[in-house]
Design a protein around this motif. Structure first.
Motif, PDB file in Angstrom:
ATOM      1  N   GLU A   5      -1.878  -1.800 -14.262  1.00 28.60           N
ATOM      2  CA  GLU A   5      -1.972  -0.492 -15.026  1.00 28.60           C
ATOM      3  C   GLU A   5      -1.177   0.591 -14.143  1.00 28.60           C
ATOM      4  O   GLU A   5      -0.577   1.520 -14.763  1.00 28.60           O
ATOM      5  CB  GLU A   5      -3.422   0.272 -14.996  1.00 28.60           C
ATOM      6  CG  GLU A   5      -3.530   1.473 -15.642  1.00 28.60           C
ATOM      7  CD  GLU A   5      -4.850   2.151 -15.854  1.00 28.60           C
ATOM      8  OE1 GLU A   5      -4.921   2.989 -16.039  1.00 28.60           O
ATOM      9  OE2 GLU A   5      -5.912   1.267 -15.394  1.00 28.60           O
ATOM     10  N   LEU A   6      -1.077   0.333 -12.762  1.00 26.53           N
ATOM     11  CA  LEU A   6      -0.313   1.003 -12.149  1.00 26.53           C
ATOM     12  C   LEU A   6       1.115   0.954 -12.583  1.00 26.53           C
ATOM     13  O   LEU A   6       1.756   2.167 -12.483  1.00 26.53           O
ATOM     14  CB  LEU A   6      -0.652   0.791 -10.630  1.00 26.53           C
ATOM     15  CG  LEU A   6       0.141   1.585  -9.602  1.00 26.53           C
ATOM     16  CD1 LEU A   6      -0.233   3.083  -9.432  1.00 26.53           C
ATOM     17  CD2 LEU A   6       0.068   1.087  -8.139  1.00 26.53           C
ATOM     18  N   SER A   7       1.592  -0.262 -12.678  1.00 24.32           N
ATOM     19  CA  SER A   7       2.925  -0.442 -12.927  1.00 24.32           C
ATOM     20  C   SER A   7       3.101   0.278 -14.573  1.00 24.32           C
ATOM     21  O   SER A   7       4.077   0.681 -14.586  1.00 24.32           O
ATOM     22  CB  SER A   7       2.996  -2.056 -13.172  1.00 24.32           C
ATOM     23  OG  SER A   7       4.222  -2.368 -13.870  1.00 24.32           O
ATOM     24  N   ALA A   8       2.119   0.071 -15.418  1.00 23.89           N
ATOM     25  CA  ALA A   8       2.547   0.661 -16.623  1.00 23.89           C
ATOM     26  C   ALA A   8       2.672   2.166 -16.555  1.00 23.89           C
ATOM     27  O   ALA A   8       3.383   3.008 -17.284  1.00 23.89           O
ATOM     28  CB  ALA A   8       1.312   0.211 -17.893  1.00 23.89           C
ATOM     29  N   GLU A  30      -7.527  -0.550  -2.668  1.00 23.02           N
ATOM     30  CA  GLU A  30      -9.195  -1.033  -2.110  1.00 23.02           C
ATOM     31  C   GLU A  30      -9.356  -2.332  -2.938  1.00 23.02           C
ATOM     32  O   GLU A  30      -9.507  -2.507  -4.005  1.00 23.02           O
ATOM     33  CB  GLU A  30     -10.239  -0.044  -2.818  1.00 23.02           C
ATOM     34  CG  GLU A  30     -11.403  -0.409  -2.241  1.00 23.02           C
ATOM     35  CD  GLU A  30     -12.672   0.797  -2.673  1.00 23.02           C
ATOM     36  OE1 GLU A  30     -13.952   0.232  -3.041  1.00 23.02           O
ATOM     37  OE2 GLU A  30     -12.209   1.928  -2.872  1.00 23.02           O
ATOM     38  N   ARG A  31      -9.756  -3.380  -1.874  1.00 17.49           N
ATOM     39  CA  ARG A  31     -10.155  -4.811  -2.385  1.00 17.49           C
ATOM     40  C   ARG A  31     -11.221  -4.761  -3.173  1.00 17.49           C
ATOM     41  O   ARG A  31     -12.406  -4.234  -2.702  1.00 17.49           O
ATOM     42  CB  ARG A  31     -10.201  -5.464  -1.221  1.00 17.49           C
ATOM     43  CG  ARG A  31      -8.735  -5.744  -0.385  1.00 17.49           C
ATOM     44  CD  ARG A  31      -8.119  -7.072  -0.946  1.00 17.49           C
ATOM     45  NE  ARG A  31      -6.627  -7.134  -0.555  1.00 17.49           N
ATOM     46  CZ  ARG A  31      -6.040  -7.616  -1.121  1.00 17.49           C
ATOM     47  NH1 ARG A  31      -5.818  -8.001  -2.338  1.00 17.49           N
ATOM     48  NH2 ARG A  31      -4.753  -7.634  -0.471  1.00 17.49           N
ATOM     49  N   GLN A  38      -7.910  -2.180  -6.463  1.00 18.22           N
ATOM     50  CA  GLN A  38      -7.770  -0.867  -7.124  1.00 18.22           C
ATOM     51  C   GLN A  38      -7.113   0.099  -6.519  1.00 18.22           C
ATOM     52  O   GLN A  38      -7.224   0.316  -5.390  1.00 18.22           O
ATOM     53  CB  GLN A  38      -9.318  -0.414  -7.308  1.00 18.22           C
ATOM     54  CG  GLN A  38     -10.292  -1.482  -8.237  1.00 18.22           C
ATOM     55  CD  GLN A  38      -9.747  -1.399  -9.810  1.00 18.22           C
ATOM     56  OE1 GLN A  38      -9.422  -0.252 -10.199  1.00 18.22           O
ATOM     57  NE2 GLN A  38      -9.528  -2.439 -10.276  1.00 18.22           N
ATOM     58  N   TYR A  39      -6.300   0.567  -7.731  1.00 21.66           N
ATOM     59  CA  TYR A  39      -5.499   1.692  -7.092  1.00 21.66           C
ATOM     60  C   TYR A  39      -5.834   3.208  -7.637  1.00 21.66           C
ATOM     61  O   TYR A  39      -6.644   3.079  -8.703  1.00 21.66           O
ATOM     62  CB  TYR A  39      -4.023   1.204  -7.336  1.00 21.66           C
ATOM     63  CG  TYR A  39      -3.579  -0.021  -6.673  1.00 21.66           C
ATOM     64  CD1 TYR A  39      -3.051   0.051  -5.562  1.00 21.66           C
ATOM     65  CD2 TYR A  39      -3.831  -0.802  -7.356  1.00 21.66           C
ATOM     66  CE1 TYR A  39      -2.648  -1.068  -4.864  1.00 21.66           C
ATOM     67  CE2 TYR A  39      -3.519  -2.133  -6.741  1.00 21.66           C
ATOM     68  CZ  TYR A  39      -3.092  -2.379  -5.589  1.00 21.66           C
ATOM     69  OH  TYR A  39      -2.538  -3.265  -4.915  1.00 21.66           O
ATOM     70  N   ASP A  40      -5.568   4.231  -7.241  1.00 23.81           N
ATOM     71  CA  ASP A  40      -5.960   5.388  -7.781  1.00 23.81           C
ATOM     72  C   ASP A  40      -4.765   6.232  -7.969  1.00 23.81           C
ATOM     73  O   ASP A  40      -3.743   5.887  -7.865  1.00 23.81           O
ATOM     74  CB  ASP A  40      -6.831   6.296  -6.737  1.00 23.81           C
ATOM     75  CG  ASP A  40      -6.634   6.274  -5.342  1.00 23.81           C
ATOM     76  OD1 ASP A  40      -5.221   6.270  -5.179  1.00 23.81           O
ATOM     77  OD2 ASP A  40      -7.415   6.630  -4.755  1.00 23.81           O
ATOM     78  N   ARG A  46       2.156   8.276  -4.862  1.00 22.26           N
ATOM     79  CA  ARG A  46       3.109   7.886  -3.839  1.00 22.26           C
ATOM     80  C   ARG A  46       4.036   6.886  -4.398  1.00 22.26           C
ATOM     81  O   ARG A  46       5.292   6.831  -3.973  1.00 22.26           O
ATOM     82  CB  ARG A  46       2.134   6.924  -2.824  1.00 22.26           C
ATOM     83  CG  ARG A  46       2.902   6.364  -1.623  1.00 22.26           C
ATOM     84  CD  ARG A  46       3.843   7.093  -0.905  1.00 22.26           C
ATOM     85  NE  ARG A  46       3.306   8.380   0.004  1.00 22.26           N
ATOM     86  CZ  ARG A  46       2.966   8.295   1.221  1.00 22.26           C
ATOM     87  NH1 ARG A  46       3.180   7.178   1.972  1.00 22.26           N
ATOM     88  NH2 ARG A  46       2.270   9.303   1.805  1.00 22.26           N
ATOM     89  N   LEU A  47       3.642   6.131  -5.269  1.00 19.37           N
ATOM     90  CA  LEU A  47       4.640   5.255  -5.935  1.00 19.37           C
ATOM     91  C   LEU A  47       5.809   5.899  -6.696  1.00 19.37           C
ATOM     92  O   LEU A  47       6.909   5.580  -6.507  1.00 19.37           O
ATOM     93  CB  LEU A  47       3.692   4.171  -6.906  1.00 19.37           C
ATOM     94  CG  LEU A  47       4.767   3.101  -7.578  1.00 19.37           C
ATOM     95  CD1 LEU A  47       5.374   2.250  -6.488  1.00 19.37           C
ATOM     96  CD2 LEU A  47       3.771   2.151  -8.334  1.00 19.37           C
ATOM     97  N   ARG A  48       5.371   6.975  -7.276  1.00 17.47           N
ATOM     98  CA  ARG A  48       6.454   7.966  -8.210  1.00 17.47           C
ATOM     99  C   ARG A  48       7.421   8.176  -6.773  1.00 17.47           C
ATOM    100  O   ARG A  48       8.704   8.429  -7.266  1.00 17.47           O
ATOM    101  CB  ARG A  48       5.816   8.724  -8.764  1.00 17.47           C
ATOM    102  CG  ARG A  48       5.104   8.278  -9.883  1.00 17.47           C
ATOM    103  CD  ARG A  48       4.738   9.752 -10.929  1.00 17.47           C
ATOM    104  NE  ARG A  48       3.566   8.986 -12.028  1.00 17.47           N
ATOM    105  CZ  ARG A  48       4.115   8.586 -13.176  1.00 17.47           C
ATOM    106  NH1 ARG A  48       5.394   8.369 -13.439  1.00 17.47           N
ATOM    107  NH2 ARG A  48       3.317   8.049 -14.217  1.00 17.47           N
ATOM    108  N   LEU A  49       6.864   8.871  -5.977  1.00 15.66           N
ATOM    109  CA  LEU A  49       7.704   9.234  -4.795  1.00 15.66           C
ATOM    110  C   LEU A  49       8.623   8.272  -4.354  1.00 15.66           C
ATOM    111  O   LEU A  49       9.909   8.525  -4.258  1.00 15.66           O
ATOM    112  CB  LEU A  49       6.892  10.085  -3.658  1.00 15.66           C
ATOM    113  CG  LEU A  49       7.601  10.577  -2.593  1.00 15.66           C
ATOM    114  CD1 LEU A  49       8.653  11.557  -2.752  1.00 15.66           C
ATOM    115  CD2 LEU A  49       6.605  11.012  -1.383  1.00 15.66           C
TER     116      LEU A  49
END
Length: 199
Positions: A5-8, A30-31, A38-40, A46-49
């Motif tokens: 989902e983070l990728s999408a 978070e494992r 899980q990512y928030d 951060r990934l966009r930056l």
């Protein structure tokens, strides 16, 4: 959210996200099990930056790491943050550049990598035998000082990430615009001085 989902949501492929995680420029999620996390929204920001710094600004992973270290440094002032984020980190002796900048009355941090770039440029002029009068160099410096003032006035202060993204991306993406405008202005002033031979 899961990594898919983070990728999408960001448009960054899963293998690239995993690479950024291995390189530690994206913090781990978070494992939830041995093989899942899980990512928030903080990961998404951060990934966009990171994506903008790597793909748009063309920064190396090492330079991205330095920029993000500045973002994550809680005690860094906005001035220190922006210097660390936008300075190219070039090294070398800078006697001509330092003397020129000091003669302009500009206060700049010690070891500023841009001084090494200026030193190389001034050395290149000298090596090519191109003598640009000091008054002309001062006028060019004054013009660049005004450009920088306009850019720094626009830096957002809502967060260190927003400030860094604006400063780094603005520096990298506006540079070709400035160069193009300079060349267009050259054409304009050439016609004004020498006439339009194509007319």
């Amino acid at each position: 959210m899961r990594i898919s989902e983070l990728s999408a949501r960001t448009g960054v492929p899963v293998p690239t996200i995993k690479y950024y995680l291995r390189e530690r420029i994206l913090p781990p999620g978070e494992r939830t099990s041995a093989t899942q996390a899980q990512y928030d929204e903080a990961h998404e920001r951060r990934l966009r930056l990171v994506r903008a710094l790597v793909e748009v600004a063309g920064l190396s992973i090492e330079r991205v790491r330095r920029v993000l270290a500045a973002v994550d440094e809680p005690s860094a002032s906005m001035t220190e943050l922006l210097h660390r984020a936008t300075d190219p980190g070039a090294v070398g002796s800078t006697p001509r550049a330092t003397a020129f900048v000091h003669a302009l009355g500009w206060e700049v941090p010690e070891g500023l990598g841009a001084l090494a770039e200026l030193e190389r440029g001034l050395g290149g002029l000298e090596a090519a035998g191109l003598d640009i009068p000091r008054a002309q160099l001062v006028a060019l410096a004054d013009a660049m000082d005004r450009v920088a003032e306009i850019e720094i006035e626009g830096v957002p202060t809502s967060s260190s990430e927003a400030a860094v993204a604006y400063a780094v991306l603005g520096t990298e993406l506006v540079a070709p615009i400035l160069l193009s405008l300079r060349r267009i202005a050259h054409a304009r002033h050439t016609i004004a001085r020498f006439g339009d031979e194509h007319a």
